[in-house]
Design a protein around this motif. Structure first.
Motif, short mmCIF file in Angstrom:
data_model
loop_
_atom_site.label_atom_id
_atom_site.label_comp_id
_atom_site.label_asym_id
_atom_site.label_seq_id
_atom_site.Cartn_x
_atom_site.Cartn_y
_atom_site.Cartn_z
N MET A 1 26.23 30.84 59.58
CA MET A 1 26.69 32.18 59.28
C MET A 1 25.49 33.03 58.88
SD MET A 1 29.32 33.39 56.29
CE MET A 1 30.67 34.21 57.08
N GLU A 2 25.50 34.27 59.34
CA GLU A 2 24.41 35.19 59.00
C GLU A 2 24.74 35.98 57.74
OE1 GLU A 2 23.91 37.64 62.48
OE2 GLU A 2 22.44 36.24 63.31
N HIS A 3 23.70 36.28 56.99
CA HIS A 3 23.81 37.08 55.77
C HIS A 3 22.79 38.20 55.88
CE1 HIS A 3 26.22 33.85 54.10
NE2 HIS A 3 25.35 33.05 54.67
N HIS A 4 23.19 39.39 55.47
CA HIS A 4 22.34 40.56 55.66
C HIS A 4 21.93 41.18 54.33
CE1 HIS A 4 23.53 40.40 59.84
NE2 HIS A 4 24.80 40.36 59.45
N VAL A 5 20.72 41.74 54.33
CA VAL A 5 20.26 42.60 53.25
C VAL A 5 20.21 43.99 53.87
CG1 VAL A 5 18.38 43.17 51.66
CG2 VAL A 5 18.93 40.77 52.14
N VAL A 6 20.96 44.92 53.28
CA VAL A 6 21.10 46.25 53.84
C VAL A 6 20.60 47.28 52.83
CG1 VAL A 6 22.73 47.96 54.74
CG2 VAL A 6 23.15 45.51 55.12
N ILE A 7 19.71 48.15 53.27
CA ILE A 7 19.33 49.31 52.46
C ILE A 7 20.32 50.40 52.86
CG2 ILE A 7 17.57 51.00 51.87
CD1 ILE A 7 15.47 48.95 52.72
N GLU A 8 21.14 50.79 51.91
CA GLU A 8 22.22 51.72 52.21
C GLU A 8 21.72 53.03 52.82
OE1 GLU A 8 26.27 52.84 49.92
OE2 GLU A 8 24.44 53.03 48.74
N LYS A 9 20.66 53.58 52.26
CA LYS A 9 20.09 54.83 52.77
C LYS A 9 18.57 54.71 52.72
CE LYS A 9 19.77 59.78 51.95
NZ LYS A 9 20.07 60.88 51.05
N LEU A 10 17.93 54.91 53.85
CA LEU A 10 16.47 54.86 53.89
C LEU A 10 15.91 56.20 53.40
CD1 LEU A 10 15.73 53.10 57.29
CD2 LEU A 10 15.45 52.15 55.01
N CYS A 11 15.41 56.23 52.19
CA CYS A 11 14.77 57.43 51.66
C CYS A 11 13.40 57.57 52.30
CB CYS A 11 14.66 57.36 50.14
SG CYS A 11 13.60 56.04 49.53
N TYR A 25 19.45 36.85 57.48
CA TYR A 25 19.03 35.51 57.05
C TYR A 25 20.14 34.51 57.36
CZ TYR A 25 15.64 38.32 54.56
OH TYR A 25 14.65 39.21 54.25
N ASP A 26 19.75 33.25 57.54
CA ASP A 26 20.73 32.20 57.84
C ASP A 26 21.43 31.68 56.59
OD1 ASP A 26 20.27 32.26 60.59
OD2 ASP A 26 18.61 30.86 60.45
N ALA A 27 20.75 31.70 55.46
CA ALA A 27 21.31 31.15 54.22
C ALA A 27 21.54 32.26 53.20
CB ALA A 27 20.38 30.09 53.63
N LYS A 28 22.67 32.22 52.53
CA LYS A 28 23.00 33.25 51.56
C LYS A 28 22.01 33.28 50.40
CE LYS A 28 26.83 35.18 48.93
NZ LYS A 28 28.27 35.08 48.63
N GLU A 29 21.56 32.11 49.95
CA GLU A 29 20.61 32.04 48.85
C GLU A 29 19.29 32.70 49.22
OE1 GLU A 29 22.04 29.15 50.17
OE2 GLU A 29 23.69 29.12 48.73
N VAL A 30 18.85 32.51 50.45
CA VAL A 30 17.61 33.12 50.93
C VAL A 30 17.77 34.63 51.02
CG1 VAL A 30 15.96 33.22 52.84
CG2 VAL A 30 16.92 31.02 52.15
N ALA A 31 18.93 35.08 51.50
CA ALA A 31 19.19 36.52 51.59
C ALA A 31 19.20 37.14 50.19
CB ALA A 31 20.52 36.78 52.29
N GLU A 56 26.44 42.82 45.72
CA GLU A 56 26.88 41.83 46.69
C GLU A 56 28.19 42.31 47.30
OE1 GLU A 56 27.92 37.07 46.96
OE2 GLU A 56 27.03 37.87 45.14
N VAL A 57 28.24 42.37 48.63
CA VAL A 57 29.43 42.78 49.35
C VAL A 57 29.78 41.67 50.32
CG1 VAL A 57 30.47 44.52 50.84
CG2 VAL A 57 28.78 45.21 49.14
N GLY A 58 30.75 40.88 49.96
CA GLY A 58 31.09 39.72 50.79
C GLY A 58 29.92 38.74 50.79
N ASP A 59 29.44 38.43 51.98
CA ASP A 59 28.30 37.51 52.13
C ASP A 59 26.99 38.27 52.33
OD1 ASP A 59 29.74 35.11 51.89
OD2 ASP A 59 30.38 35.22 53.98
N ASN A 60 26.98 39.56 52.06
CA ASN A 60 25.81 40.39 52.26
C ASN A 60 25.38 41.04 50.95
OD1 ASN A 60 25.90 39.99 55.18
ND2 ASN A 60 27.74 41.24 55.08
N PHE A 61 24.16 41.60 50.97
CA PHE A 61 23.60 42.25 49.79
C PHE A 61 23.17 43.66 50.17
CE2 PHE A 61 23.15 37.72 49.39
CZ PHE A 61 23.70 37.50 48.14
#
Length: 73
Positions: A1-11, A25-31, A56-61
């Protein structure tokens, strides 16, 4: 399962640093660790006119801005 780090708005500071809006990322801990590192970098190296928070939103950050963006660019 993939886990994402998302910057909500790029300033403009994030754009100057050529930061990717989404990283995967492949692992939630790494993400989670990557998100914390990215958050610390943004808080320490950006213009300082705004601050960021990590949620944290679901499996993403998601890194979001607290308040508006006051940086120039």
């Amino acid at each position: 399962m993939e886990h994402h780090v998302v910057i909500e708005k790029l300033c403009s500071c994030a754009k100057k640093e050529e930061m990717a809006q989404i990283t995967t990322y492949d692992a939630k801990e790494v993400a989670h660790e990557a998100a914390q590192t990215q958050l610390a970098y943004m808080q320490g190296h950006f213009c300082g006119k705004h601050e960021f928070q990590l949620v944290e939103v679901g499996d993403n950050f998601v890194i979001g801005m607290v308040g508006g963006c006051g940086c120039k660019g």
